[in-house]
Scaffold this motif. Structure first.
Motif, PDB file in Angstrom:
ATOM      1  N   TYR A  46      -1.880   3.707   0.435  1.00 45.58           N
ATOM      2  CA  TYR A  46      -1.224   4.880  -0.130  1.00 45.58           C
ATOM      3  C   TYR A  46      -1.960   5.327  -1.379  1.00 45.58           C
ATOM      4  O   TYR A  46      -2.246   4.520  -2.260  1.00 45.58           O
ATOM      5  N   GLU A  47      -2.239   6.606  -1.450  1.00 43.07           N
ATOM      6  CA  GLU A  47      -2.886   7.185  -2.622  1.00 43.07           C
ATOM      7  C   GLU A  47      -1.932   8.204  -3.232  1.00 43.07           C
ATOM      8  O   GLU A  47      -1.452   9.104  -2.550  1.00 43.07           O
ATOM      9  N   CYS A  76       3.094   2.900 -11.295  1.00 41.47           N
ATOM     10  CA  CYS A  76       1.989   2.756 -10.349  1.00 41.47           C
ATOM     11  C   CYS A  76       0.663   2.747 -11.100  1.00 41.47           C
ATOM     12  O   CYS A  76       0.508   3.396 -12.128  1.00 41.47           O
ATOM     13  N   LYS A  77      -0.256   1.995 -10.525  1.00 35.79           N
ATOM     14  CA  LYS A  77      -1.610   1.950 -11.063  1.00 35.79           C
ATOM     15  C   LYS A  77      -2.568   2.138  -9.901  1.00 35.79           C
ATOM     16  O   LYS A  77      -2.466   1.440  -8.886  1.00 35.79           O
ATOM     17  N   GLN A  78      -3.447   3.105 -10.038  1.00 29.92           N
ATOM     18  CA  GLN A  78      -4.478   3.303  -9.024  1.00 29.92           C
ATOM     19  C   GLN A  78      -5.800   3.580  -9.708  1.00 29.92           C
ATOM     20  O   GLN A  78      -5.848   4.247 -10.734  1.00 29.92           O
ATOM     21  N   GLU A  79      -6.837   3.015  -9.131  1.00 30.35           N
ATOM     22  CA  GLU A  79      -8.176   3.168  -9.697  1.00 30.35           C
ATOM     23  C   GLU A  79      -8.182   2.825 -11.186  1.00 30.35           C
ATOM     24  O   GLU A  79      -8.744   3.540 -12.010  1.00 30.35           O
ATOM     25  N   GLU A 138      -0.060   5.691 -13.871  1.00 31.56           N
ATOM     26  CA  GLU A 138       0.487   6.992 -13.490  1.00 31.56           C
ATOM     27  C   GLU A 138       1.862   7.170 -14.142  1.00 31.56           C
ATOM     28  O   GLU A 138       2.895   6.931 -13.507  1.00 31.56           O
ATOM     29  N   ARG A 180      -1.308  11.321  -5.162  1.00 38.91           N
ATOM     30  CA  ARG A 180      -2.138  12.486  -5.489  1.00 38.91           C
ATOM     31  C   ARG A 180      -1.278  13.616  -6.015  1.00 38.91           C
ATOM     32  O   ARG A 180      -0.218  13.911  -5.472  1.00 38.91           O
ATOM     33  N   VAL A 196       0.181  -1.994  -8.219  1.00 43.89           N
ATOM     34  CA  VAL A 196      -1.190  -1.581  -7.927  1.00 43.89           C
ATOM     35  C   VAL A 196      -1.220  -1.004  -6.516  1.00 43.89           C
ATOM     36  O   VAL A 196      -0.809  -1.660  -5.551  1.00 43.89           O
ATOM     37  N   LEU A 197      -1.665   0.232  -6.428  1.00 50.78           N
ATOM     38  CA  LEU A 197      -1.744   0.901  -5.134  1.00 50.78           C
ATOM     39  C   LEU A 197      -3.011   0.477  -4.416  1.00 50.78           C
ATOM     40  O   LEU A 197      -4.103   0.535  -4.977  1.00 50.78           O
ATOM     41  N   ASP A 198      -2.823   0.042  -3.196  1.00 48.10           N
ATOM     42  CA  ASP A 198      -3.986  -0.331  -2.385  1.00 48.10           C
ATOM     43  C   ASP A 198      -4.380   0.862  -1.517  1.00 48.10           C
ATOM     44  O   ASP A 198      -3.879   1.960  -1.693  1.00 48.10           O
TER      45      ASP A 198
END
Length: 190
Positions: free
Chosen positions: A174-175, A124-127, A131, A177, A169-171
């Protein structure tokens, strides 16, 4: 609920967190331990769940059904735990998750699992940040990660350029955390 075939889940249960002041494997949210809930949830998705820890004695009888393994590479960070899990893997791939992620969205895990046949790492990739403690790793990654243990750079993502990597890529729906600080824990306990 359909289980993900050919894959094992591993939960990294590291030692004492400097920022939290206690072992995050013992993290509680709203008075309940997060780890047993995570394990029970993963058991609905995977046929086998491993717990990788620096000290297997800290776990109670709640986890007798699960395979608890001591990290064979202490002081090497999460990379040591990942290598320990891969060295004991009996399936084609491994889903790695940190013990401090209180919420797991099944749809996301299933979506990631779809790519494990064609990619060595599904992450996963966020911001704009990867991850690595919420990702699938192929058994074929093991030799490169083992070699990396002898360096002083234990970032799991260090050698991703040597793997076929699929980034999810997380939109905004869903975050992902986790709980890293007392302030974040306070937010979860509201």
């Amino acid at each position: 609920m359909k289980r993900i075939i050919g894959c094992t889940a591993a939960v990294l249960c590291g030692g004492k967190s400097v920022r939290m002041g206690f072992d995050k494997a013992l993290l509680q949210i709203e008075g309940e331990y997060v780890l047993p809930k995570t394990v029970k949830h993963l058991e609905t998705l995977f046929q086998k769940v491993l717990l990788i820890t620096n000290d297997r004695e800290k776990f109670s009888s709640l986890f007798l059904e699960n395979q608890i393994m001591e990290d064979a590479y202490l002081e090497k960070g999460p990379l040591g735990g990942l290598v320990t899990a891969l060295e004991n893997l009996e399936t084609d791939s491994l889903f790695l998750i940190a013990c401090d992620i209180p919420v797991i969205k099944d749809e996301l895990v299933y979506k990631m699992a779809q790519y494990t046949k064609n990619y060595e790492v599904v992450i996963c990739k966020q911001e704009n940040r990867l991850e690595p403690l919420f990702a699938f790793y192929s058994a074929s990654c093991l030799p490169i990660f083992q070699k990396q243990l002898s360096t002083n750079d234990w970032r799991i993502r260090k050698n991703f350029h040597q793997f076929l990597v699929k980034e999810i890529v997380l939109d905004g729906s869903y975050e992902l955390r986790n709980v890293n600080t007392p302030e974040e824990l306070a937010l979860w306990n509201q």
